[in-house]
Design an enzyme around this catalytic site. Structure first.
Site, PDB file in Angstrom:
ATOM      1  NE  ARG A  51      -2.912   0.366   3.373  1.00 24.57           N
ATOM      2  CZ  ARG A  51      -2.371   0.803   4.514  1.00 24.57           C
ATOM      3  NH1 ARG A  51      -1.884   2.018   4.621  1.00 24.57           N
ATOM      4  NH2 ARG A  51      -2.323   0.015   5.577  1.00 24.57           N
ATOM      5  CE1 TYR A 103     -16.187  12.518 -15.779  1.00 23.67           C
ATOM      6  CE2 TYR A 103     -15.161  12.345 -13.616  1.00 23.67           C
ATOM      7  CZ  TYR A 103     -15.917  11.792 -14.624  1.00 23.67           C
ATOM      8  OH  TYR A 103     -16.401  10.520 -14.490  1.00 23.67           O
ATOM      9  CG  ASP A 175      -8.864  16.562 -15.197  1.00 23.71           C
ATOM     10  OD1 ASP A 175      -8.190  15.930 -16.037  1.00 23.71           O
ATOM     11  OD2 ASP A 175      -9.928  16.121 -14.707  1.00 23.71           O
ATOM     12  CE  LYS A 200     -12.000   8.267 -18.885  1.00 24.56           C
ATOM     13  NZ  LYS A 200     -11.911   8.865 -17.618  1.00 24.56           N
TER      14      LYS A 200
HETATM   15  N1  PLP Z   1     -11.182  13.870 -15.252  1.00 18.68           N
HETATM   16  C1  PLP Z   1     -11.678  13.748 -16.493  1.00 18.68           C
HETATM   17  C2  PLP Z   1     -11.508  14.874 -17.460  1.00 18.68           C
HETATM   18  C3  PLP Z   1     -12.374  12.596 -16.866  1.00 18.68           C
HETATM   19  O1  PLP Z   1     -12.876  12.487 -18.113  1.00 18.68           O
HETATM   20  C4  PLP Z   1     -12.549  11.556 -15.909  1.00 18.68           C
HETATM   21  C5  PLP Z   1     -13.309  10.330 -16.250  1.00 18.68           C
HETATM   22  O2  PLP Z   1     -14.040  10.304 -17.209  1.00 18.68           O
HETATM   23  C6  PLP Z   1     -12.012  11.725 -14.627  1.00 18.68           C
HETATM   24  C7  PLP Z   1     -11.325  12.886 -14.335  1.00 18.68           C
HETATM   25  C8  PLP Z   1     -12.174  10.652 -13.575  1.00 18.68           C
HETATM   26  O3  PLP Z   1     -11.340   9.583 -13.852  1.00 18.68           O
HETATM   27  P1  PLP Z   1     -11.661   8.044 -13.485  1.00 18.68           P
HETATM   28  O4  PLP Z   1     -12.867   7.633 -14.248  1.00 18.68           O
HETATM   29  O5  PLP Z   1     -10.398   7.349 -13.850  1.00 18.68           O
HETATM   30  O6  PLP Z   1     -11.912   8.025 -12.004  1.00 18.68           O
END
Ligand code: PLP
Length: 377
Positions: A51, A103, A175, A200
């Protein structure tokens, strides 16, 4: 060769990796052990318990730090876990300025989880620098933006955001999931932290969840984020780390090919009689085009478009695709299409006739033909 001198394409393949000294294995072995033996004098060899640290995770972190030009990378079991760690690193009551266009899952964390932390949050349109300036106050601790944003592909001026945040003594986070380190490096534009949903493009094959934070500087904040990683335990397993590291090897070539197809598709849809509007920063008509051309190396491989005829027409087009897969997420090798408002739920402000596309690695003509038949009257 010291890894910091590697060019991006080379770093994708080599950063964080070395031939395994024990076996000569070229591909990193997967270390499934949850615990690591201590020396007779009770010293350790850098790993104690999985961990708090694992060799596969360390390799991935070294790779991502190199790809983003950061001092330290800290990886998590998902993008959501990575974002949560950032907010949990703040003290209750601190002020956060957050892009309204972030997001929807990040906005949900702030609204429905971090409300217990009593953070004071101001939501702004981060593409409007005057609004951002007005929102940032002397007590602001963090400015959170996403660029390109989801699903309207808005572009935020990252250098300007970093400057505004720093003038107030705040930390600036981007992000950068849609851009990937292949297209944009927020740390070199002055941001303090870059966040990725590694689920992604970094993983790149729709088969692993992961999240990453890369810090411009080593120091107390990066140490706090690492403390939260090990203490709260939202860590990627060894195989997840291995899969994401494997994905990064082809990141550059995948993303560049996907960007080329996305721009061609955006241009095609922009001229389509059954399409009202296309959102893609590569189009000269996109309000963020000039800025994107300046701060990104290509325009990204996600695009959205509004179908003429409203929600019914959009859902009908989505139901008729044969090659695109009707699924959420993005960044994999296969092209996906989704009706974003359905995915985002009742709080969604996304136009009901909007479809979002993640462009994969198929031949562009096959993608165009599929959308044309789906959009036909
Ligand atoms: N940030 C963006 C721009 C995203 O598109 C996503 C998921 O679609 C996330 C954060 C969250 O990531 P995760 O689905 O890996 O938790």
């Amino acid at each position: 060769m010291p890894q910091k001198t590697l060019r991006f394409e080379t770093a994708c393949v080599h950063a964080g990796r070395s031939v395994d000294t024990g076996t000569g294995a070229v591909t990193p072995p997967i270390h499934l052990s949850t615990t690591f033996e201590r020396k007779p004098d009770y010293r350790d060899d850098g790993y104690i318990y999985s961990r708090s640290g694992n060799p596969n995770r360390s390799q991935l972190e070294a790779c991502l730090a190199a790809l983003e030009g950061g001092a330290d990378a800290i990886v998590f079991s998902s993008g959501a876990a990575a974002a949560s760690a950032v907010f949990q690193s703040l003290k209750p009551g601190e002020h956060v300025v957050c892009s309204r266009d972030a997001y929807h899952g990040v906005l949900r964390i702030l609204r429905e989880v971090m409300s217990g932390w009593q953070l004071k949050i101001t939501y702004v349109d981060s593409t409007d620098l005057a609004a951002l300036k007005a929102a940032v106050a002397p007590n602001t601790r963090l400015v959170w933006v996403e660029s390109p944003s989801n699903p309207l592909l808005k572009i935020t001026d990252l250098a300007a955001v970093a400057e505004l945040a720093h003038q107030a003594g705040a930390l600036a986070v981007c992000d950068s999931t849609f851009a990937t380190p292949a297209l944009q490096n927020p740390l070199t534009l002055g941001m303090d932290l870059v966040m990725h949903s590694a689920t992604k493009y970094l993983g790149g094959h729709s088969d692993v969840l992961g999240g990453a934070l890369v810090a411009r500087e080593a120091g107390p904040w990066a140490e706090r984020l690492r403390f939260l990683q090990g203490t709260l335990g939202a860590v990627p397993g060894p195989f997840d780390s291995w899969l994401i590291l494997r994905g990064t090897a082809t990141l550059n070539v995948r993303v560049r090919a996907q960007c080329d197809s996305a721009l061609a598709l955006a241009r095609h849809l922009a001229a389509h009689p059954n399409v009202e509007q296309v959102f893609h920063p590569g189009l000269e008509t996109h309000p963020g085009h000039t800025l994107a051309a300046r701060q990104m190396r290509h325009f990204g491989a996600v695009l959205s478009f509004c179908v003429r005829g409203g929600e019914v027409a959009a859902l009908r087009a989505a139901s008729r695709v044969k090659l695109f897969t009707r699924a959420t997420s993005l960044g994999g090798v296969e092209s996906l299409i989704e009706h974003r408002a359905s995915v985002e739920g009742p709080e969604s402000t996304t136009p009901k006739n909007l479809l979002r596309i993640s462009v994969g690695l198929e031949h562009i003509d096959d993608l165009i033909e599929d959308l044309d038949q789906a959009l036909a009257p």
